[in-house]
Motif scaffolding. Structure first.
Motif, PDB file in Angstrom:
ATOM      1  N   THR A 262     -52.507  38.226  -6.444  1.00 39.35           N
ATOM      2  CA  THR A 262     -52.040  38.447  -5.183  1.00 39.35           C
ATOM      3  C   THR A 262     -53.062  37.635  -4.129  1.00 39.35           C
ATOM      4  O   THR A 262     -54.194  38.054  -4.422  1.00 39.35           O
ATOM      5  N   GLU A 306     -50.340  45.356  -8.445  1.00 41.76           N
ATOM      6  CA  GLU A 306     -48.990  46.119  -8.388  1.00 41.76           C
ATOM      7  C   GLU A 306     -48.960  46.883  -6.782  1.00 41.76           C
ATOM      8  O   GLU A 306     -47.756  46.980  -6.424  1.00 41.76           O
ATOM      9  N   LYS A 309     -47.950  44.299  -4.300  1.00 41.73           N
ATOM     10  CA  LYS A 309     -46.555  43.914  -4.397  1.00 41.73           C
ATOM     11  C   LYS A 309     -45.559  44.955  -3.860  1.00 41.73           C
ATOM     12  O   LYS A 309     -44.652  44.783  -3.179  1.00 41.73           O
ATOM     13  N   GLY A 310     -45.930  46.244  -4.380  1.00 40.78           N
ATOM     14  CA  GLY A 310     -44.961  47.269  -4.005  1.00 40.78           C
ATOM     15  C   GLY A 310     -44.979  47.640  -2.302  1.00 40.78           C
ATOM     16  O   GLY A 310     -43.954  47.901  -2.090  1.00 40.78           O
ATOM     17  N   LYS A 312     -45.625  45.015  -0.304  1.00 39.86           N
ATOM     18  CA  LYS A 312     -44.959  44.089   0.419  1.00 39.86           C
ATOM     19  C   LYS A 312     -43.337  44.519   0.049  1.00 39.86           C
ATOM     20  O   LYS A 312     -42.688  44.008   1.100  1.00 39.86           O
ATOM     21  N   LYS A 313     -42.768  44.828  -0.908  1.00 35.85           N
ATOM     22  CA  LYS A 313     -41.604  45.269  -1.117  1.00 35.85           C
ATOM     23  C   LYS A 313     -41.081  46.190  -0.285  1.00 35.85           C
ATOM     24  O   LYS A 313     -39.909  46.077   0.238  1.00 35.85           O
ATOM     25  N   HIS A 314     -41.944  47.247  -0.097  1.00 37.93           N
ATOM     26  CA  HIS A 314     -41.588  48.342   0.867  1.00 37.93           C
ATOM     27  C   HIS A 314     -41.216  47.805   2.156  1.00 37.93           C
ATOM     28  O   HIS A 314     -40.360  48.228   2.910  1.00 37.93           O
ATOM     29  N   LYS A 315     -42.150  47.020   2.793  1.00 38.76           N
ATOM     30  CA  LYS A 315     -42.190  46.411   4.331  1.00 38.76           C
ATOM     31  C   LYS A 315     -40.870  45.746   4.343  1.00 38.76           C
ATOM     32  O   LYS A 315     -40.140  45.542   5.338  1.00 38.76           O
ATOM     33  N   LYS A 316     -40.540  44.853   3.308  1.00 40.80           N
ATOM     34  CA  LYS A 316     -39.340  43.916   3.169  1.00 40.80           C
ATOM     35  C   LYS A 316     -38.053  44.717   3.475  1.00 40.80           C
ATOM     36  O   LYS A 316     -37.108  44.745   4.011  1.00 40.80           O
ATOM     37  N   GLU A 317     -38.235  45.952   2.593  1.00 43.08           N
ATOM     38  CA  GLU A 317     -36.886  46.727   2.657  1.00 43.08           C
ATOM     39  C   GLU A 317     -36.875  47.527   3.948  1.00 43.08           C
ATOM     40  O   GLU A 317     -35.525  47.760   4.412  1.00 43.08           O
ATOM     41  N   LYS A 319     -37.624  46.557   6.788  1.00 44.60           N
ATOM     42  CA  LYS A 319     -37.388  45.262   7.833  1.00 44.60           C
ATOM     43  C   LYS A 319     -35.899  45.117   7.639  1.00 44.60           C
ATOM     44  O   LYS A 319     -35.080  44.925   8.534  1.00 44.60           O
ATOM     45  N   LYS A 320     -35.081  44.988   6.590  1.00 43.81           N
ATOM     46  CA  LYS A 320     -33.965  44.782   6.134  1.00 43.81           C
ATOM     47  C   LYS A 320     -33.249  45.808   6.855  1.00 43.81           C
ATOM     48  O   LYS A 320     -31.948  45.685   7.493  1.00 43.81           O
TER      49      LYS A 320
END
Length: 327
Positions: A262, A306, A309-310, A312-317, A319-320
Motif C-alpha cells: 500500500t 492489512e 486496507k482495513g 480505508k475500508k472503514h472510512k469508506k463505510e 462516508k457512505k
C-alpha cells in the motif's frame, strides 16, 4: 531456440531483468575494485541458488523464477571479496530454502531471501564476514589485472564503519562516493548505487516511496542523535554513504514481494527501516544494521498493509453512511 529453452524452465519476469540490468555496473565496479574472484563467486552462488530453487519447484511442477538470479546477485554483492566459496554456497542454499521455498516459492515469501542468506552466514561464520576484508584497487586496470586484491591486515585499513567505530576517524567523502574502499563486494560505491536507484525509479520497478521513507527515517533520527552531541555516531551524511545502507535502501527494502504494497504502508515501512537501522548502529554491537532492520520490518508488512486496507475500508463505510443520512 535458446529463448524457447529458457522460457521452458523459467518464468517470464521482465521486472527482474530490469533489476539485473541496474546491477551490471555495480558488478563491473566490484571486479575493478576487488578482482575477478568476485565474478567467480557470483557464478558459483548463482549456480547453486538456481539449482536449489529448481529442486523445490520441480516437485511442485513449477518453473524457476527469474527472481532467483536477482537474489543470487544481491546476496553476493553483500559479501566480503575474500569469503570462502563454500560459505557463500551454504548461505545461498539456506536463503533460497528457508527464505523462499518453505513459504511456497516466489510471491509468497515473507522475508527477503538474499537477506535471509546473508543473515545466516553473518551469525554462523562471523570471522570471514566481519574481520577478513580486501583492499580496494584504484587506478586502471585495478582489479581487472588480478584474481583478488590484497587483504587488509589492520583495523586502520578496514571498512569505513569499522574504522570509525574503532578510532573515530572518517574515510574521505570522495572515496565513499567512488567506492575505492574496503567493504562488501557491491556496497562500496555510492555513485553506482544511486545511479541504479534512479534507473529503477525511472523504470517504475522500485518504490520511490520506500526509498524516500528509509532515507527520512535514517537521516531524521540520525540528525537528532548526532546534534544532541552523541559521539558514538558519525555525521548523518557520512553514515548515509557508509556500510550497506544505500545498497539496502535501493535493492533490499524495495523488494516487491517482502516489502509493503500500500502507498501509506510503503512510507511507514521505509521510515521503520531507516529508524531501526540507526538504532542498531548507535546502540548495538553491530556496525551496520541495515540487514537486520529490513528483516525486522519484513515481519510487520502483512499486518501493516492489512491495517491500512482495513482503515480505508472503514472510512469508506462511514462516508457512505453519512451520505445515506444526508440523502
Amino acid at each position: 531456440m535458446l529463448k524457447e529453452s529458457f522460457s521452458k524452465y523459467f518464468m517470464n519476469q521482465k521486472m527482474m531483468r530490469t533489476v539485473i540490468i541496474s546491477l551490471i555496473p555495480i558488478i563491473i565496479g566490484s571486479i575493478f575494485f576487488f578482482g575477478w574472484r568476485t565474478l567467480i563467486l557470483l557464478s558459483l552462488v548463482t549456480v547453486f541458488g538456481v539449482g536449489t530453487e529448481y529442486v523445490f519447484e520441480k516437485r511442485n511442477k513449477k518453473k524457476i523464477s527469474e527472481a532467483v538470479f536477482v537474489t543470487c546477485i544481491l546476496y553476493t554483492m553483500t559479501l566480503p571479496p575474500s569469503i570462502p566459496y563454500w560459505i557463500a554456497i551454504v548461505g545461498i542454499i539456506f536463503g533460497v530454502m528457508f527464505g523462499k521455498a518453505v513459504f511456497g516459492g516466489f510471491g509468497r515469501n515473507v522475508f527477503n531471501p538474499a537477506l535471509v542468506a546473508r543473515a545466516f552466514v553473518y551469525v554462523s561464520f562471523p570471522v570471514p564476514l566481519t574481520i577478513q576484508w580486501s583492499k580496494a584497487a584504484s587506478g586502471f586496470p585495478g582489479g581487472f589485472a588480478t584474481y583478488i586484491t590484497e587483504g587488509v591486515e589492520a583495523v586502520s585499513q578496514a571498512t569505513p564503519m569499522l574504522i570509525f567505530r574503532n578510532s573515530g576517524d572518517m574515510v574521505d567523502f570522495k572515496s565513499l562516493l567512488i567506492g575505492n574502499i574496503s567493504g562488501s563486494i557491491g556496497e562500496t560505491s555510492a555513485i553506482l548505487i544511486i545511479l541504479a536507484g534512479v534507473y529503477l525509479i525511472y523504470k517504475k520497478v522500485a518504490s520511490w516511496e520506500i526509498m524516500a521513507g528509509t532515507l527520512l527515517g535514517f537521516l531524521g533520527l540520525g540528525s537528532i542523535i548526532y546534534f544532541r552531541g552523541n559521539t558514538e555516531i558519525a555525521n548523518p551524511l557520512f553514515a548515509l554513504v557508509s556500510g550497506g545502507f544505500l545498497f539496502g535502501t535501493v535493492f533490499m527494502a524495495t523488494d516487491p514481494v517482502s516489502g509493503a504494497k500500500t502507498k501509506e504502508g510503503k512510507w511507514i515501512y521505509g521510515v521503520m527501516i531507516g529508524v531501526i537501522t540507526m538504532i542498531i548502529r548507535t546502540y548495538s554491537l553491530f556496525t551496520g544494521g541495515m540487514m537486520f532492520a529490513i528483516l525486522i520490518s519484513n515481519t510487520f508488512v502483512p499486518i501493516l498493509d492489512e491495517a491500512i486496507k482495513g482503515l480505508k475500508k472503514h472510512k469508506k463505510e462511514i462516508k457512505k453512511k453519512k451520505e445515506g443520512v444526508a440523502v
